[in-house]
Design a protein around this motif. Structure first.
Motif, PDB file in Angstrom:
ATOM      1  N   ILE A 284       0.855  -1.188   0.000  1.00 10.59           N
ATOM      2  CA  ILE A 284       0.000   0.000   0.000  1.00 10.59           C
ATOM      3  C   ILE A 284       0.891   1.238   0.000  1.00 10.59           C
ATOM      4  O   ILE A 284       1.724   1.408   0.900  1.00 10.59           O
ATOM      5  CB  ILE A 284      -0.929  -0.017   1.234  1.00 10.59           C
ATOM      6  CG1 ILE A 284      -1.888  -1.214   1.139  1.00 10.59           C
ATOM      7  CG2 ILE A 284      -1.702   1.287   1.357  1.00 10.59           C
ATOM      8  CD1 ILE A 284      -2.768  -1.425   2.339  1.00 10.59           C
ATOM      9  N   HIS A 285       0.717   2.066  -1.022  1.00  6.30           N
ATOM     10  CA  HIS A 285       1.492   3.308  -1.122  1.00  6.30           C
ATOM     11  C   HIS A 285       0.534   4.485  -0.926  1.00  6.30           C
ATOM     12  O   HIS A 285      -0.376   4.695  -1.721  1.00  6.30           O
ATOM     13  CB  HIS A 285       2.181   3.384  -2.492  1.00  6.30           C
ATOM     14  CG  HIS A 285       3.166   4.499  -2.586  1.00  6.30           C
ATOM     15  ND1 HIS A 285       3.667   4.973  -3.776  1.00  6.30           N
ATOM     16  CD2 HIS A 285       3.751   5.275  -1.614  1.00  6.30           C
ATOM     17  CE1 HIS A 285       4.507   5.977  -3.538  1.00  6.30           C
ATOM     18  NE2 HIS A 285       4.569   6.176  -2.239  1.00  6.30           N
ATOM     19  N   ILE A 286       0.748   5.212   0.166  1.00  9.56           N
ATOM     20  CA  ILE A 286      -0.156   6.308   0.525  1.00  9.56           C
ATOM     21  C   ILE A 286       0.499   7.638   0.188  1.00  9.56           C
ATOM     22  O   ILE A 286       1.599   7.949   0.663  1.00  9.56           O
ATOM     23  CB  ILE A 286      -0.503   6.243   2.030  1.00  9.56           C
ATOM     24  CG1 ILE A 286      -1.245   4.940   2.347  1.00  9.56           C
ATOM     25  CG2 ILE A 286      -1.345   7.445   2.442  1.00  9.56           C
ATOM     26  CD1 ILE A 286      -1.189   4.545   3.797  1.00  9.56           C
ATOM     27  N   THR A 287      -0.174   8.401  -0.678  1.00 13.43           N
ATOM     28  CA  THR A 287       0.281   9.769  -0.979  1.00 13.43           C
ATOM     29  C   THR A 287      -0.868  10.710  -0.658  1.00 13.43           C
ATOM     30  O   THR A 287      -1.862  10.291  -0.052  1.00 13.43           O
ATOM     31  CB  THR A 287       0.719   9.884  -2.446  1.00 13.43           C
ATOM     32  OG1 THR A 287      -0.331   9.374  -3.286  1.00 13.43           O
ATOM     33  CG2 THR A 287       1.987   9.083  -2.709  1.00 13.43           C
ATOM     34  N   ASP A 288      -0.783  11.955  -1.087  1.00  9.83           N
ATOM     35  CA  ASP A 288      -1.716  12.974  -0.587  1.00  9.83           C
ATOM     36  C   ASP A 288      -3.196  12.629  -0.683  1.00  9.83           C
ATOM     37  O   ASP A 288      -3.915  12.710   0.277  1.00  9.83           O
ATOM     38  CB  ASP A 288      -1.440  14.326  -1.246  1.00  9.83           C
ATOM     39  CG  ASP A 288      -0.329  15.045  -0.488  1.00  9.83           C
ATOM     40  OD1 ASP A 288      -0.026  14.605   0.640  1.00  9.83           O
ATOM     41  OD2 ASP A 288       0.250  16.000  -1.010  1.00  9.83           O
ATOM     42  N   GLU A 289      -3.681  12.269  -1.868  1.00 11.02           N
ATOM     43  CA  GLU A 289      -5.122  12.000  -1.979  1.00 11.02           C
ATOM     44  C   GLU A 289      -5.402  10.611  -2.533  1.00 11.02           C
ATOM     45  O   GLU A 289      -6.534  10.290  -2.882  1.00 11.02           O
ATOM     46  CB  GLU A 289      -5.787  13.060  -2.872  1.00 11.02           C
ATOM     47  CG  GLU A 289      -5.826  14.413  -2.183  1.00 11.02           C
ATOM     48  CD  GLU A 289      -6.365  15.508  -3.102  1.00 11.02           C
ATOM     49  OE1 GLU A 289      -6.664  15.202  -4.273  1.00 11.02           O
ATOM     50  OE2 GLU A 289      -6.479  16.645  -2.631  1.00 11.02           O
ATOM     51  N   THR A 290      -4.332   9.803  -2.625  1.00 10.70           N
ATOM     52  CA  THR A 290      -4.478   8.493  -3.265  1.00 10.70           C
ATOM     53  C   THR A 290      -3.798   7.401  -2.462  1.00 10.70           C
ATOM     54  O   THR A 290      -2.740   7.607  -1.883  1.00 10.70           O
ATOM     55  CB  THR A 290      -3.850   8.526  -4.687  1.00 10.70           C
ATOM     56  OG1 THR A 290      -4.381   9.616  -5.396  1.00 10.70           O
ATOM     57  CG2 THR A 290      -4.143   7.248  -5.444  1.00 10.70           C
ATOM     58  N   MET A 291      -4.443   6.257  -2.457  1.00  9.47           N
ATOM     59  CA  MET A 291      -3.807   5.049  -1.940  1.00  9.47           C
ATOM     60  C   MET A 291      -3.666   4.101  -3.129  1.00  9.47           C
ATOM     61  O   MET A 291      -4.651   3.750  -3.771  1.00  9.47           O
ATOM     62  CB  MET A 291      -4.682   4.411  -0.861  1.00  9.47           C
ATOM     63  CG  MET A 291      -4.132   3.101  -0.329  1.00  9.47           C
ATOM     64  SD  MET A 291      -5.324   2.242   0.740  1.00  9.47           S
ATOM     65  CE  MET A 291      -5.036   3.032   2.310  1.00  9.47           C
ATOM     66  N   GLU A 292      -2.411   3.711  -3.411  1.00 13.73           N
ATOM     67  CA  GLU A 292      -2.185   2.762  -4.492  1.00 13.73           C
ATOM     68  C   GLU A 292      -1.944   1.396  -3.864  1.00 13.73           C
ATOM     69  O   GLU A 292      -1.125   1.254  -2.946  1.00 13.73           O
ATOM     70  CB  GLU A 292      -0.967   3.164  -5.333  1.00 13.73           C
ATOM     71  CG  GLU A 292      -0.764   2.219  -6.523  1.00 13.73           C
ATOM     72  CD  GLU A 292       0.590   2.403  -7.227  1.00 13.73           C
ATOM     73  OE1 GLU A 292       0.711   1.904  -8.347  1.00 13.73           O
ATOM     74  OE2 GLU A 292       1.506   3.025  -6.647  1.00 13.73           O
ATOM     75  N   LEU A 293      -2.662   0.391  -4.352  1.00 10.36           N
ATOM     76  CA  LEU A 293      -2.480  -0.973  -3.867  1.00 10.36           C
ATOM     77  C   LEU A 293      -1.863  -1.815  -4.968  1.00 10.36           C
ATOM     78  O   LEU A 293      -2.343  -1.800  -6.112  1.00 10.36           O
ATOM     79  CB  LEU A 293      -3.823  -1.585  -3.447  1.00 10.36           C
ATOM     80  CG  LEU A 293      -4.429  -0.948  -2.192  1.00 10.36           C
ATOM     81  CD1 LEU A 293      -5.393   0.155  -2.563  1.00 10.36           C
ATOM     82  CD2 LEU A 293      -5.133  -1.982  -1.331  1.00 10.36           C
ATOM     83  N   LYS A 294      -0.782  -2.532  -4.622  1.00 10.68           N
ATOM     84  CA  LYS A 294      -0.072  -3.332  -5.620  1.00 10.68           C
ATOM     85  C   LYS A 294       0.156  -4.738  -5.084  1.00 10.68           C
ATOM     86  O   LYS A 294       0.380  -4.923  -3.889  1.00 10.68           O
ATOM     87  CB  LYS A 294       1.315  -2.732  -5.903  1.00 10.68           C
ATOM     88  CG  LYS A 294       1.290  -1.367  -6.545  1.00 10.68           C
ATOM     89  CD  LYS A 294       2.684  -0.939  -6.974  1.00 10.68           C
ATOM     90  CE  LYS A 294       3.552  -0.547  -5.780  1.00 10.68           C
ATOM     91  NZ  LYS A 294       4.850   0.020  -6.181  1.00 10.68           N
TER      92      LYS A 294
END
Length: 369
Positions: A284-294
């Motif tokens: 899980i990569h958390i940035t300002d307004e997005t969570m990316e799941l890989k």
């Protein structure tokens, strides 16, 4: 003994008590269900010496008596009989005749005198909780008990009563589940560890009616659940439960608010690429307004973005996807809040009131990327 009762009543009663019949035992009497019609009511009992269940069913007692019948055979016979009144008749040699319409079975029973009755429990104190609430609390915590018998306490759940609050805790070494509920009355402080098997079986046989209550009583070594016409008695697990409060922290560097259903569905999709028994983490990569799941596995890779509200630092962290799915599935809120400190520290999923807290340990993913 001779008694008559409807198939539905008998089947329901037999199914309830069957939960306490052991799969394997050296004592054949424990493989039986006791039918006791000696005191003016039809009482069915099963007992594996750790867990005992008895229930009273409606029916007509033509002749009083008592018999122990093999649980597996008895259940299958009752299940497959026509939907009509069933007559059970025994003689002095324990031969038992079960008839319904034109069907007639003869089986050999055992003396009821040899049966181990439920322990007579001196109830020190009791608490009252709705059937629905108990069923829900078990559903929302039971998945994180351990199935490893090496640490007995991890195979049970802590019931921690303080004043008008009941806290139920389970853990397996990788995660902790906590549910807190308000009780109607105030009670003396009490901590007991209830076997997971007991809670699982109670949950299965509880109708779960919000208007009906369960009376829960404790002694030094036993817990008793009483609801409708059923009583469940179980041994408690002995020992001091883990110091949960030391494991809980309110510190966080990153806080994420996210739509629960979106997150759950996304993780569910990602696990399509994970074979059974494969320990591939979801990253899980958390940035300002997005969570990316890989997720990367031998079958392929998948990544997906979800909109979030974030406070604090960006973060990349890995988890066992099953642990996230288990927790998210039992949370009823539309949105959930995740609290994290760093890639090595536990993630907390909890609401403002902390009526539920799910702690999940992250996994190291640098070596598998």
């Amino acid at each position: 003994m001779k008694l008559i009762c409807s198939k539905s009543n008998l089947l329901n009663g037999v199914q309830i008590v069957s939960k306490a019949v052991p799969n394997k035992t050296t004592m054949s009497i424990l493989e039986c269900i006791l039918i006791d019609a000696s005191l003016g009511e039809i009482k069915l009992t099963a007992n594996d010496m750790e867990l005992g269940i008895e229930t009273v069913i409606e029916g007509q007692i033509v002749e009083k008596g008592i018999i122990a019948l093999d649980a597996k055979i008895f259940l299958e016979i009752v299940r497959k009989l026509p939907d009509n009144d069933i007559t059970i008749e025994t003689d002095a040699s324990f031969k038992t005749t079960i008839t319904c319409e034109k069907a007639k079975f003869n089986i050999i029973g055992k003396s009821g005198e040899d049966f181990s009755y439920l322990p007579a429990v001196e109830k020190e104190e009791s608490l009252v909780i709705s059937q629905f609430t108990l069923k829900e609390v078990v559903r929302q915590t039971i998945f994180s008990i351990s199935d490893n018998e090496n640490n007995k306490l991890m195979t049970g759940e802590l019931f921690d009563i303080k004043g008008d609050e009941l806290r139920v805790v389970s853990l397996d070494g990788h995660r902790i589940s906590i549910r807190k509920i308000k009780l109607r009355d105030h009670y003396q402080p009490k901590k007991v560890v209830v076997p997971g098997k007991t809670l699982s079986e109670v949950s299965k046989i509880l109708p779960g009616d919000a208007q009906s209550d369960v009376l829960i009583s404790f002694t030094e070594k036993h817990i008793v659940f009483e609801f409708d016409s059923t009583t469940v008695v179980s041994r408690l697990l002995e020992g001091e439960y883990f110091p949960i409060d030391q494991m809980l922290s309110s510190d966080y560097e990153t806080k994420v608010k996210i739509n629960k259903k979106e997150l759950l569905n996304c993780i569910d999709r990602a696990t399509l690429l994970v074979k059974e028994g494969d320990k591939k983490p979801i990253i899980i990569h958390i940035t300002d307004e997005t969570m990316e799941l890989k997720i990367n596995s031998v079958l392929g890779s998948m990544n997906e973005d979800i909109d979030i509200e974030k406070q604090g630092k960006d973060l990349m962290i890995g988890f066992n996807p099953k642990f996230l799915i288990d927790a998210l599935r039992v949370i009823d809120d539309e949105e959930v809040e995740l609290y994290m400190v760093n890639p090595k520290a536990p993630c907390f999923i909890k609401n403002q009131e902390e009526s539920y807290i799910y702690l999940i340990l992250p996994v190291n993913f640098t070596t598998v990327q």
